[in-house]
Scaffold this active site. Structure first.
Site, PDB file in Angstrom:
ATOM      1  N   TYR A  40     -12.319  -2.155  -3.798  1.00  0.00           N
ATOM      2  CA  TYR A  40     -12.842  -2.294  -2.432  1.00  0.00           C
ATOM      3  C   TYR A  40     -14.373  -2.206  -2.390  1.00  0.00           C
ATOM      4  O   TYR A  40     -14.942  -1.880  -1.341  1.00  0.00           O
ATOM      5  CB  TYR A  40     -12.212  -1.242  -1.519  1.00  0.00           C
ATOM      6  CG  TYR A  40     -10.824  -1.605  -1.025  1.00  0.00           C
ATOM      7  CD1 TYR A  40     -10.624  -2.735  -0.221  1.00  0.00           C
ATOM      8  CD2 TYR A  40      -9.719  -0.833  -1.319  1.00  0.00           C
ATOM      9  CE1 TYR A  40      -9.361  -3.076   0.254  1.00  0.00           C
ATOM     10  CE2 TYR A  40      -8.445  -1.163  -0.849  1.00  0.00           C
ATOM     11  CZ  TYR A  40      -8.282  -2.287  -0.058  1.00  0.00           C
ATOM     12  OH  TYR A  40      -7.034  -2.626   0.418  1.00  0.00           O
ATOM     13  N   HIS A  65      -2.025  -5.394   1.417  1.00  0.00           N
ATOM     14  CA  HIS A  65      -3.303  -6.074   1.192  1.00  0.00           C
ATOM     15  C   HIS A  65      -2.994  -7.484   0.742  1.00  0.00           C
ATOM     16  O   HIS A  65      -2.026  -7.712   0.018  1.00  0.00           O
ATOM     17  CB  HIS A  65      -4.121  -5.387   0.088  1.00  0.00           C
ATOM     18  CG  HIS A  65      -5.205  -6.277  -0.457  1.00  0.00           C
ATOM     19  ND1 HIS A  65      -6.411  -6.439   0.181  1.00  0.00           N
ATOM     20  CD2 HIS A  65      -5.225  -7.115  -1.529  1.00  0.00           C
ATOM     21  CE1 HIS A  65      -7.137  -7.333  -0.502  1.00  0.00           C
ATOM     22  NE2 HIS A  65      -6.443  -7.741  -1.539  1.00  0.00           N
ATOM     23  N   GLU A 105      -9.379 -10.732  -7.854  1.00  0.00           N
ATOM     24  CA  GLU A 105      -8.477  -9.586  -7.664  1.00  0.00           C
ATOM     25  C   GLU A 105      -7.308  -9.616  -8.651  1.00  0.00           C
ATOM     26  O   GLU A 105      -6.889  -8.574  -9.156  1.00  0.00           O
ATOM     27  CB  GLU A 105      -7.982  -9.569  -6.212  1.00  0.00           C
ATOM     28  CG  GLU A 105      -9.118  -9.260  -5.235  1.00  0.00           C
ATOM     29  CD  GLU A 105      -8.708  -9.332  -3.771  1.00  0.00           C
ATOM     30  OE1 GLU A 105      -7.540  -9.638  -3.467  1.00  0.00           O
ATOM     31  OE2 GLU A 105      -9.580  -9.060  -2.922  1.00  0.00           O
ATOM     32  N   LYS A 115       0.835  -1.206   0.000  1.00  0.00           N
ATOM     33  CA  LYS A 115       0.000   0.000   0.000  1.00  0.00           C
ATOM     34  C   LYS A 115       0.875   1.264   0.000  1.00  0.00           C
ATOM     35  O   LYS A 115       2.097   1.185   0.199  1.00  0.00           O
ATOM     36  CB  LYS A 115      -0.923  -0.046   1.222  1.00  0.00           C
ATOM     37  CG  LYS A 115      -1.963  -1.193   1.154  1.00  0.00           C
ATOM     38  CD  LYS A 115      -2.919  -1.145   2.341  1.00  0.00           C
ATOM     39  CE  LYS A 115      -3.980  -2.221   2.264  1.00  0.00           C
ATOM     40  NZ  LYS A 115      -4.975  -2.120   3.378  1.00  0.00           N
ATOM     41  N   ASN A 150      -1.934   0.152   6.787  1.00  0.00           N
ATOM     42  CA  ASN A 150      -1.425  -1.138   7.276  1.00  0.00           C
ATOM     43  C   ASN A 150      -0.565  -1.894   6.261  1.00  0.00           C
ATOM     44  O   ASN A 150      -0.472  -3.115   6.290  1.00  0.00           O
ATOM     45  CB  ASN A 150      -2.559  -1.979   7.856  1.00  0.00           C
ATOM     46  CG  ASN A 150      -3.633  -2.298   6.835  1.00  0.00           C
ATOM     47  OD1 ASN A 150      -3.507  -1.941   5.658  1.00  0.00           O
ATOM     48  ND2 ASN A 150      -4.683  -2.966   7.267  1.00  0.00           N
TER      49      ASN A 150
HETATM   50  P1  RTP Z   1      -6.956  -5.942   3.170  1.00  0.00           P
HETATM   51  O1  RTP Z   1      -8.291  -6.240   2.529  1.00  0.00           O
HETATM   52  O2  RTP Z   1      -6.458  -4.547   2.874  1.00  0.00           O
HETATM   53  O3  RTP Z   1      -5.942  -6.996   2.875  1.00  0.00           O
HETATM   54  O4  RTP Z   1      -7.120  -5.982   4.753  1.00  0.00           O
HETATM   55  P2  RTP Z   1      -7.965  -6.985   5.631  1.00  0.00           P
HETATM   56  O5  RTP Z   1      -8.546  -8.070   4.777  1.00  0.00           O
HETATM   57  O6  RTP Z   1      -7.107  -7.378   6.769  1.00  0.00           O
HETATM   58  O7  RTP Z   1      -9.109  -6.029   6.157  1.00  0.00           O
HETATM   59  P3  RTP Z   1     -10.564  -5.709   5.536  1.00  0.00           P
HETATM   60  O8  RTP Z   1     -11.575  -6.004   6.590  1.00  0.00           O
HETATM   61  O9  RTP Z   1     -10.712  -6.360   4.198  1.00  0.00           O
HETATM   62  O10 RTP Z   1     -10.499  -4.128   5.366  1.00  0.00           O
HETATM   63  C1  RTP Z   1      -9.853  -3.547   4.251  1.00  0.00           C
HETATM   64  C2  RTP Z   1      -8.994  -2.403   4.719  1.00  0.00           C
HETATM   65  O11 RTP Z   1      -9.823  -1.366   5.214  1.00  0.00           O
HETATM   66  C3  RTP Z   1      -9.175  -0.716   6.289  1.00  0.00           C
HETATM   67  N1  RTP Z   1      -9.968  -0.844   7.491  1.00  0.00           N
HETATM   68  N2  RTP Z   1     -10.127   0.142   8.298  1.00  0.00           N
HETATM   69  N3  RTP Z   1     -10.872   1.761  10.481  1.00  0.00           N
HETATM   70  C4  RTP Z   1     -11.315   0.520  10.413  1.00  0.00           C
HETATM   71  O12 RTP Z   1     -12.027   0.018  11.255  1.00  0.00           O
HETATM   72  C5  RTP Z   1     -10.903  -0.294   9.299  1.00  0.00           C
HETATM   73  N4  RTP Z   1     -11.228  -1.546   9.096  1.00  0.00           N
HETATM   74  C6  RTP Z   1     -10.633  -1.884   7.947  1.00  0.00           C
HETATM   75  C7  RTP Z   1      -7.851  -1.377   6.498  1.00  0.00           C
HETATM   76  O13 RTP Z   1      -6.837  -0.656   5.809  1.00  0.00           O
HETATM   77  C8  RTP Z   1      -8.046  -2.739   5.877  1.00  0.00           C
HETATM   78  O14 RTP Z   1      -6.818  -3.275   5.466  1.00  0.00           O
HETATM   79 MG    MG Z   2      -9.690  -7.698   3.041  1.00  0.00          MG
END
Ligand code: RTP
Ligand code: MG
Length: 143
Positions: A51, A117, A128, A11, A114
């Site tokens: 997203y 991804h 994707e 990212k 973070n």
């Molecule tokens: P990613 O999709 O980016 O690999 O991350 P992930 O599966 O661990 O998390 P996901 O639930 O898919 O959320 C996508 C991205 O959104 C941001 N996020 N912010 N502020 C918040 O509560 C929150 N929750 C999620 C994060 O950057 C997350 O990686």
């Molecule tokens: Mg995710």
């Protein structure tokens, strides 16, 4: 265990912090091969489309804004159990909750910034990968 492909993004915070190589080193050390890669500046439409599953979530707007705040590195990883292996290397979404030694625990600033991804399932990995890479851009290696 099957050989799988998964999709990964370094990212904008990771690119900005100059840790692309550190992230790639972790992939390679874990036996994941980088079989496609490119650096791009995402458009708003591309980030929103990518997203789209999160479009009703409160963090969606900020997430898109962050993802277009600078260049990202896109890659396809191939290896045994690649989807789960990459998620393990990444650690939990919130770096404060991520296990020590994971990319997010070691390199990420916050839940919003973070660093990486990774696809969360084999089905999503296929979607994707196809969202960002054409078949001719993917270079599988037969060893
Ligand atoms: P990613 O999709 O980016 O690999 O991350 P992930 O599966 O661990 O998390 P996901 O639930 O898919 O959320 C996508 C991205 O959104 C941001 N996020 N912010 N502020 C918040 O509560 C929150 N929750 C999620 C994060 O950057 C997350 O990686
Ligand atoms: Mg995710």
């Amino acid at each position: 265990m099957a050989v799988e492909r998964t999709f990964s993004i370094v990212k904008p915070d990771g690119v900005q912090k100059n840790v692309i190589g550190e992230v790639y080193r972790r992939f390679e050390q874990a036996g994941l091969k980088i079989i496609a890669a490119k650096m791009v500046q995402l458009t708003q439409a591309q980030a929103e489309g990518f997203y789209a599953v999160h479009k009703e979530r409160p963090f969606f707007k900020d997430l898109v804004k962050f993802m277009i705040s600078g260049p990202v590195m896109l890659q396809v990883l191939e290896g045994e159990n690649a989807v789960a292996k990459n998620r393990e290397l990444m650690g939990a979404t919130d770096p404060k909750k991520a296990d020590k030694g994971t990319i997010r625990a070691d390199l990420a600033n916050s839940i919003d910034e973070n660093t990486v991804h990774g696809s969360d399932s084999l089905d999503n990995a296929k979607i994707e990968i196809a969202y960002f890479f054409s078949n001719t851009e993917i270079c599988p290696r037969t060893r």
